[in-house]
Design a protein around this motif. Sequence first.
Motif, mmCIF file in Angstrom:
data_model
loop_
_atom_site.group_PDB
_atom_site.id
_atom_site.type_symbol
_atom_site.label_atom_id
_atom_site.label_comp_id
_atom_site.label_asym_id
_atom_site.label_seq_id
_atom_site.Cartn_x
_atom_site.Cartn_y
_atom_site.Cartn_z
ATOM 1 N N LEU A 48 86.165 70.775 6.952
ATOM 2 C CA LEU A 48 85.419 69.575 7.315
ATOM 3 C C LEU A 48 84.787 68.957 6.070
ATOM 4 O O LEU A 48 84.629 69.626 5.050
ATOM 5 N N VAL A 84 84.137 64.967 15.097
ATOM 6 C CA VAL A 84 84.974 65.915 15.834
ATOM 7 C C VAL A 84 85.209 65.359 17.237
ATOM 8 O O VAL A 84 84.252 65.000 17.933
ATOM 9 N N ASN A 88 88.836 68.604 20.364
ATOM 10 C CA ASN A 88 88.838 69.629 19.316
ATOM 11 C C ASN A 88 87.522 70.396 19.199
ATOM 12 O O ASN A 88 87.444 71.377 18.460
ATOM 13 N N LEU A 92 86.716 74.079 17.305
ATOM 14 C CA LEU A 92 85.717 74.277 16.251
ATOM 15 C C LEU A 92 84.704 75.345 16.657
ATOM 16 O O LEU A 92 84.382 76.238 15.870
ATOM 17 N N TRP A 191 90.732 66.806 13.154
ATOM 18 C CA TRP A 191 89.503 67.009 13.906
ATOM 19 C C TRP A 191 89.065 65.806 14.740
ATOM 20 O O TRP A 191 88.449 65.954 15.778
#
Length: 193
Positions: A48, A84, A88, A92, A191
């Motif tokens: 990220l 995000v 997703n 995560l 993401w």
Amino acid sequence: MTVGTALFFNGYGPLALADRRVRTDPGEAKGWIDNALHTTMDAVSPSLAYVGADFEVEREKDRWDGEPSMVSDVTEIVTVRTVVSKANLPVLMDQVTKAWTVLGSRVIDHSDPSLDSRSLRGVGDVGGQVFLTFYADPAQGPSSYTVMFRAEAAGVLYQPAHEYQPLSPLPRTPRDAQGYVVNSPVDDPYWSH
């Protein structure tokens, strides 16, 4: 003001001196926190983008005799700039849960579907006890989220927040970074969709 009075009110009275002997050193606590955050960030794949990190230091109340406490809780907050997607978010959260389990954490999911916000909380033994929190809040509607990772150590010898250095290589970011994330989000091919 006498020297004794000045020492007393600056954390050098008898109770504050006793605190200094039994509390975790700020550098040691910072190492535990950094380790937990690095482990969390390294476990996320694909990686990220991050805005930066900042600190909250909560000092305990003054002692019964009026001395300032030398005990604090230190929290470092890493703000994720990558948006995000709702699809997703469970992926995560699963990656973060696995990373925290490796650290020795017991992870608890505190999701609130009615509010569309998600959070994980973990308590791990990362050189000492570190409390880990994952927050995901709707960014611009219920289909995308902004995320923060928090790591906290309790019972740390007091040091002001501005004296802590952010997790390397992240810059220090003000606590209102949420506005920055919303105004300049990073769209990631994995993401964010």
